[in-house]
Design an enzyme around this catalytic site. Sequence first.
Site, mmCIF file in Angstrom:
data_model
loop_
_atom_site.group_PDB
_atom_site.id
_atom_site.type_symbol
_atom_site.label_atom_id
_atom_site.label_comp_id
_atom_site.label_asym_id
_atom_site.label_seq_id
_atom_site.Cartn_x
_atom_site.Cartn_y
_atom_site.Cartn_z
ATOM 1 N N ASP A 1 6.250 40.141 119.243
ATOM 2 C CA ASP A 1 7.609 40.216 118.673
ATOM 3 C C ASP A 1 7.568 40.914 117.319
ATOM 4 O OD1 ASP A 1 9.051 39.012 120.701
ATOM 5 O OD2 ASP A 1 8.899 37.002 119.851
ATOM 6 N N LYS B 1 6.028 28.762 123.723
ATOM 7 C CA LYS B 1 5.448 29.738 122.784
ATOM 8 C C LYS B 1 4.531 29.107 121.731
ATOM 9 C CE LYS B 1 8.393 33.743 122.391
ATOM 10 N NZ LYS B 1 9.359 34.436 121.543
HETATM 11 P P1 NAP Z 1 15.402 29.381 118.446
HETATM 12 O O1 NAP Z 1 13.962 29.195 118.124
HETATM 13 O O2 NAP Z 1 16.120 28.336 119.237
HETATM 14 O O3 NAP Z 1 16.149 29.534 117.004
HETATM 15 C C1 NAP Z 1 17.546 29.714 116.948
HETATM 16 C C2 NAP Z 1 18.031 29.641 115.492
HETATM 17 O O4 NAP Z 1 19.444 29.827 115.527
HETATM 18 C C3 NAP Z 1 17.805 28.296 114.787
HETATM 19 O O5 NAP Z 1 17.704 28.505 113.401
HETATM 20 C C4 NAP Z 1 19.085 27.539 115.120
HETATM 21 O O6 NAP Z 1 19.447 26.567 114.169
HETATM 22 C C5 NAP Z 1 20.102 28.651 115.038
HETATM 23 N N1 NAP Z 1 21.265 28.332 115.878
HETATM 24 C C6 NAP Z 1 21.272 28.107 117.217
HETATM 25 N N2 NAP Z 1 22.534 27.826 117.636
HETATM 26 C C7 NAP Z 1 23.314 27.886 116.522
HETATM 27 C C8 NAP Z 1 24.714 27.676 116.282
HETATM 28 N N3 NAP Z 1 25.558 27.378 117.282
HETATM 29 N N4 NAP Z 1 25.169 27.790 115.024
HETATM 30 C C9 NAP Z 1 24.331 28.074 114.011
HETATM 31 N N5 NAP Z 1 22.996 28.282 114.159
HETATM 32 C C10 NAP Z 1 22.504 28.181 115.400
HETATM 33 O O7 NAP Z 1 15.667 30.736 119.197
HETATM 34 P P2 NAP Z 1 14.832 32.106 119.069
HETATM 35 O O8 NAP Z 1 13.732 32.103 120.051
HETATM 36 O O9 NAP Z 1 14.533 32.303 117.637
HETATM 37 O O10 NAP Z 1 15.913 33.188 119.604
HETATM 38 C C11 NAP Z 1 17.094 33.451 118.878
HETATM 39 C C12 NAP Z 1 17.814 34.674 119.444
HETATM 40 O O11 NAP Z 1 16.997 35.817 119.297
HETATM 41 C C13 NAP Z 1 18.158 34.578 120.938
HETATM 42 O O12 NAP Z 1 19.435 35.135 121.124
HETATM 43 C C14 NAP Z 1 17.106 35.453 121.593
HETATM 44 O O13 NAP Z 1 17.560 36.032 122.811
HETATM 45 C C15 NAP Z 1 16.918 36.526 120.522
HETATM 46 N N6 NAP Z 1 15.605 37.184 120.595
HETATM 47 C C16 NAP Z 1 15.571 38.529 120.792
HETATM 48 C C17 NAP Z 1 14.362 39.202 120.864
HETATM 49 C C18 NAP Z 1 14.336 40.676 121.100
HETATM 50 O O14 NAP Z 1 13.279 41.193 121.481
HETATM 51 N N7 NAP Z 1 15.404 41.398 120.865
HETATM 52 C C19 NAP Z 1 13.157 38.486 120.705
HETATM 53 C C20 NAP Z 1 13.222 37.100 120.468
HETATM 54 C C21 NAP Z 1 14.457 36.464 120.417
HETATM 55 P P3 NAP Z 1 18.972 25.021 114.282
HETATM 56 O O15 NAP Z 1 17.502 25.064 113.954
HETATM 57 O O16 NAP Z 1 19.814 24.330 113.266
HETATM 58 O O17 NAP Z 1 19.223 24.588 115.694
#
Ligand code: NAP
Length: 285
Positions: free
Chosen positions: A107, A71
Amino acid sequence: MGSLEIKNFGILGHPVGHSLSPQMYEAAFKAAGFPNYNYIPLSIQAGKLFMAVEGIRGLGFRGVNVTIPHKTTISKYLDAIDSDAMVIGAVNTVVNDGGMLTGYNTDVSGFLAALAEANFLPEDCHAVMLGAGGAARAILWGLCKKKAEFITIGARNPQKAQALANDFLPYGHAEGFDWHSDEFKDMLQTADILINTTPLGMFPQVDDMPPIDLKLLPEGALVYDIIYNPIETKLLRTAKELGFPTLDGLSMLLLQGKESYRLYTGEIPDMEIMRKTLEKYLSTK
Ligand code: NAP
């Protein structure tokens, strides 16, 4: 306004096998009378991204969605970036106009449209976000665009939360916190909305949830989890049991898809077909 023309679309990421985008878009294309529009999962490793983007041009794909891990890196291979994607620093949709590739981020419009569907007005609100990753950037930008009064970002890594807040200093008022701190707990008490952007609670770890005491939220605060698999996460179940209104991640997924579909075709998809398709596949995952 259907057509028998052949057009190809895809989702570019690694891995992409779990993505429901192929089912969602193909169902919408068929319903709109485009039986020869194909939507293909394209599993592309990081080192092959440039060649893949040239492949989009060479093969004449009309468009691709983009997911982890491409991305942010894909931008440098595109010809133009729309303003939302530029501020967020991430592209989730690429449209090919005769070899000219433009990157978009849908998004943010998906997130804002989901809030609007839930009748939540972000203007002047205090929003508390959990997590500081890619989705959090799009959501923070959406809240800034709508002039939220203050955005509190709680994360396990407060430096990352503050770095995210700092990136958006020109656009709004946000501050990062350690989500275990007393300062963060104080912020929860004035939240109008709590938004989980972490994957805590996502399939298969469905018994997880962010370490937040929901009882600290004021009565009536909206608890929003952008996770869509499962549709009802443990966070949302707990919030419902405590009497809070809730919003799941399915509508954001659908509404960002609606916007990408519009960019690809100039038309609005049949949202009911898209929703039913997603619900069918999510219930079997
Ligand atoms: P990402 O870039 O990997 O970011 C994840 C965030 O969550 C980071 O701040 C990470 O912290 C934190 N995190 C991950 N594992 C954790 C844990 N075990 N404990 C505490 N914090 C944790 O992921 P993303 O792309 O933002 O996606 C995040 C979620 O949103 C996913 O579940 C995805 O499916 C969902 N999503 C949904 C939509 C929708 O249309 N509904 C769109 C986009 C994303 P660190 O930086 O410390 O690792």
